[in-house]
Design an enzyme around this catalytic site. Structure first.
Site, short mmCIF file in Angstrom:
data_model
loop_
_atom_site.label_atom_id
_atom_site.label_comp_id
_atom_site.label_asym_id
_atom_site.label_seq_id
_atom_site.Cartn_x
_atom_site.Cartn_y
_atom_site.Cartn_z
CG ASP A 11 91.62 32.44 -1.17
OD1 ASP A 11 90.81 32.51 -2.35
OD2 ASP A 11 91.24 32.26 -0.05
CD GLU A 71 90.87 29.54 -5.24
OE1 GLU A 71 91.74 29.25 -4.60
OE2 GLU A 71 89.87 29.18 -4.75
CG ASP A 143 91.94 33.50 4.07
OD1 ASP A 143 91.02 32.81 3.71
OD2 ASP A 143 91.51 34.41 4.53
#
Lengths: 177, 177
Positions: A11, A71, A143
């Protein structure tokens, strides 16, 4: 996909890049490691990129993943923030490809659908499902949870889901908020 | 700065990243090499980042620069383009820092001031001055010219100009259009 395949989910962010390593064993997913790499806002941009790049290279060297899933980030209302986020994501993908890892990309919608079952799940629902699916004793940091969710989406979807990410596609998804 | 110092200038972009290598010998600047690394728009984003990252690593291995200077890009009117440009710049800086090169950053304004003498110079003026300063027989491609101009700005400004780039600074400059 092999019977055991180690997947690194990412991420990306300049202030903090979350990572999560899981192993797909048959139909099961097993937690291996997770955390985040932080860069100091007082440092110069090249120094911050070096911190993220070196940190991810260390994660890869330590946990030896075979595949990576990143992502797809959404553009921010603030163009400067979008530019900084883009640079962090470019550094993350550079670390992955320089380690010769195949990189798949997933939108937040795809991640939520894969982990929770629908695309409108709240951040807390994603965290709860990540905990349950990986049998974690406590909630990982936001996260790290997003990175683990991205890795789970890749494990569940496998090649089929990966093929949704067609060549040359543009950013369509959103960032988990 | 040493009596001879080799500088790699970079004008980052996803479609095309320009590079220019010069050598500062005393007060003179000497042309060494320039060109651009192109990525195919039909390829996936990770593939395009791999092309830029690997291409720059090859440039560094071939020309062995001691310092790097990267142009600070301006945010685009299109947020998606800003995000893509950011990712290309993140990949470029990753290639530089992974080769342990010190990286300085310059705005287009600083580059124009250093090369032409004022910040409102047109793109063609920058190209002309790059040709004249480096005694080139013909005009380099626009991306390569911008990268060479950035390297010249670093050579002329040296440490003094580099110190304008303070730690943790945000993007302030514009992209040469």
């Amino acid at each position: 996909m092999q019977s055991a395949c180690r997947i690194l989910g990412i991420d990306p962010g300049l202030r903090s890049t979350g990572f999560g390593v899981i192993e797909k064993r048959g139909s099961a997913v097993v937690y291996i490691a997770s955390g985040c790499i932080r860069s100091e806002s007082a440092a110069s941009l090249p120094q911050r990129i070096e911190t993220l790049f070196d940190g991810l290279k260390e994660v890869i060297a330590t946990w030896q993943p075979q595949q990576a899933a990143v992502e797809i980030v959404f553009v921010n209302v603030n163009p400067q923030s979008t530019l900084l986020l883009g640079q962090a994501r470019g550094a993350a993908i550079s670390a992955l490809v320089s380690a010769r890892l195949p990189v798949a990309e997933y939108t937040a919608l795809q991640v939520k659908q894969a982990v929770v079952g629908h695309g409108k799940a709240a951040k807390e629902q994603v965290q709860q499902m990540v905990m349950r699916l990986l049998r974690l004793p406590g909630a990982p940091s936001p996260d790290a949870a997003d990175a683990l969710a991205c890795a789970i989406a890749h494990a569940h979807g496998g090649q089929g889901m990966g093929s949704l990410v067609t060549a040359g596609r543009r950013v369509k998804g959103g960032r988990l908020m």
